[in-house]
Design an enzyme around this catalytic site. Structure first.
Site, mmCIF file in Angstrom:
data_model
loop_
_atom_site.group_PDB
_atom_site.id
_atom_site.type_symbol
_atom_site.label_atom_id
_atom_site.label_comp_id
_atom_site.label_asym_id
_atom_site.label_seq_id
_atom_site.Cartn_x
_atom_site.Cartn_y
_atom_site.Cartn_z
ATOM 1 N N GLU A 131 69.384 17.399 65.438
ATOM 2 C CA GLU A 131 69.577 17.990 64.116
ATOM 3 C C GLU A 131 68.773 17.245 63.048
ATOM 4 O OE1 GLU A 131 72.459 21.028 63.592
ATOM 5 O OE2 GLU A 131 70.571 20.882 64.656
ATOM 6 N N THR A 184 66.550 26.432 57.083
ATOM 7 C CA THR A 184 67.675 25.533 56.790
ATOM 8 C C THR A 184 67.336 24.562 55.666
ATOM 9 O OG1 THR A 184 68.436 25.685 59.084
ATOM 10 C CG2 THR A 184 69.267 23.850 57.782
#
Length: 310
Positions: A131, A184
């Site tokens: 991530e 994102t």
């Protein structure tokens, strides 16, 4: 073990009021990885299927690859060699935890391949490195539910403290992914750095209410608590027809509806499968009314997490 294939599920992060602290796993979609032992030390991504050539093949630049690499370094097994084939079975930039599912599939697979030297929960920091690579932040609200299954609360990041919450057996999730993409990093960039005391208090009440509603269980309390007054109003502008799709979900019996992760996917929770299917069809119609096609998925909360597949 010479070869292993692992499926890791998509996830819904934030879950309305729980920005960066709530997440749950769904049954589908998800990503799959196949690892094959090699005599040559190191991690190699030999192929990625379903990404249209958009993802890096270098292990250190790939979420699955970096998760495996950091895991092997941690356990002192840099002598291990694996070739990886990644099957992307969900859209990129979808708000469904695509990067997290790849990282979880990779680290879960290598741990199984080596005979489980670490318990599953201890794999979380390595999946979080995926991530960090994907969006610059090692957040756990996608990787934790994908790895552990079920509904997860990230109470703290320093030290890392993750709690799995039981959910009602009859709770169903509808996921609708409109065929648009939201980056994102962009979705995080537009967020405000400061929040009013009034909205903080409202959000804290909804966070507490949602956890209580899930554990009791109390569907009315779940419904009243699936409200986000901080993040959703800002990010909704990135999703065409967001308000119309949300109203369609609520008008067709959903307990609540909000953005899945950073979007553009939206999720809704319902009390039964039939309602969840009806909600999905209504949300898709709202998007289609302005010419936006979409995919819909309906499932119970996935309490298993990753699994080895044939």
């Amino acid at each position: 073990m010479k070869s292993i294939s692992v499926f890791a599920p998509a996830t819904v992060a934030n879950v309305a009021c729980g920005f960066d602290i709530f997440g749950f796993a769904v049954a589908n979609p998800g990503d799959q990885i196949t690892l094959t032992a090699s005599d040559q030390p190191g991690v190699r991504i030999t192929d990625i299927i379903g990404d249209e050539g958009r993802l890096p093949r270098e292990a250190e630049r790939n979420t699955a690859g970096i998760a495996i690499q950091t895991y092997l370094q941690h356990i002192g097994r840099t002598d291990v060699g694996v070739d990886a084939v990644l099957h992307k079975q969900m859209p990129l930039g979808s708000g469904l935890g695509s990067s997290a599912a790849s990282a979880v599939a990779g680290v879960f697979a290598i741990n199984e391949m080596l005979g489980r030297p670490l318990p599953t929960v201890e794999l979380l920091p390595f999946a979080m490195e995926g991530e960090r690579l994907a969006c610059g932040s090692a957040h756990a609200d996608n990787v934790a539910p994908s790895l552990l299954g079920g509904f997860v609360v990230v109470r703290s990041y320093s030290p890392l403290d993750v709690i799995r919450i039981e959910t009602p057996a009859a709770l169903y999730c509808t996921l609708v992914h409109p065929d648009i993409e939201v980056n994102t990093k962009d979705a995080r960039f537009i967020l405000k750095n400061e929040v009013s005391l009034k909205n903080t208090i409202i959000q804290m009440g909804n966070v507490a209410g949602l956890i209580a509603g899930l554990m009791k269980p109390d569907y009315g309390l779940i419904s009243r608590s699936l409200v986000d007054v901080i993040i959703e109003p800002v990010r909704a502008i990135l999703i065409p027809e967001f308000n119309e799709a949300k109203h369609a979900a609520l008008d067709n019996g959903a307990l609540g509806c909000s953005i899945s992760g950073s979007g553009p996917s939206m999720f809704a929770l319902s009390r039964d499968a039939d309602t969840a299917q009806q909600v999905g069809a209504a949300m898709q119609q709202a998007f289609l009314s302005v010419g936006i096609t979409s995919e819909a998925y309906v499932s119970e909360i996935n309490k298993q997490g990753p699994r080895v597949v044939d």
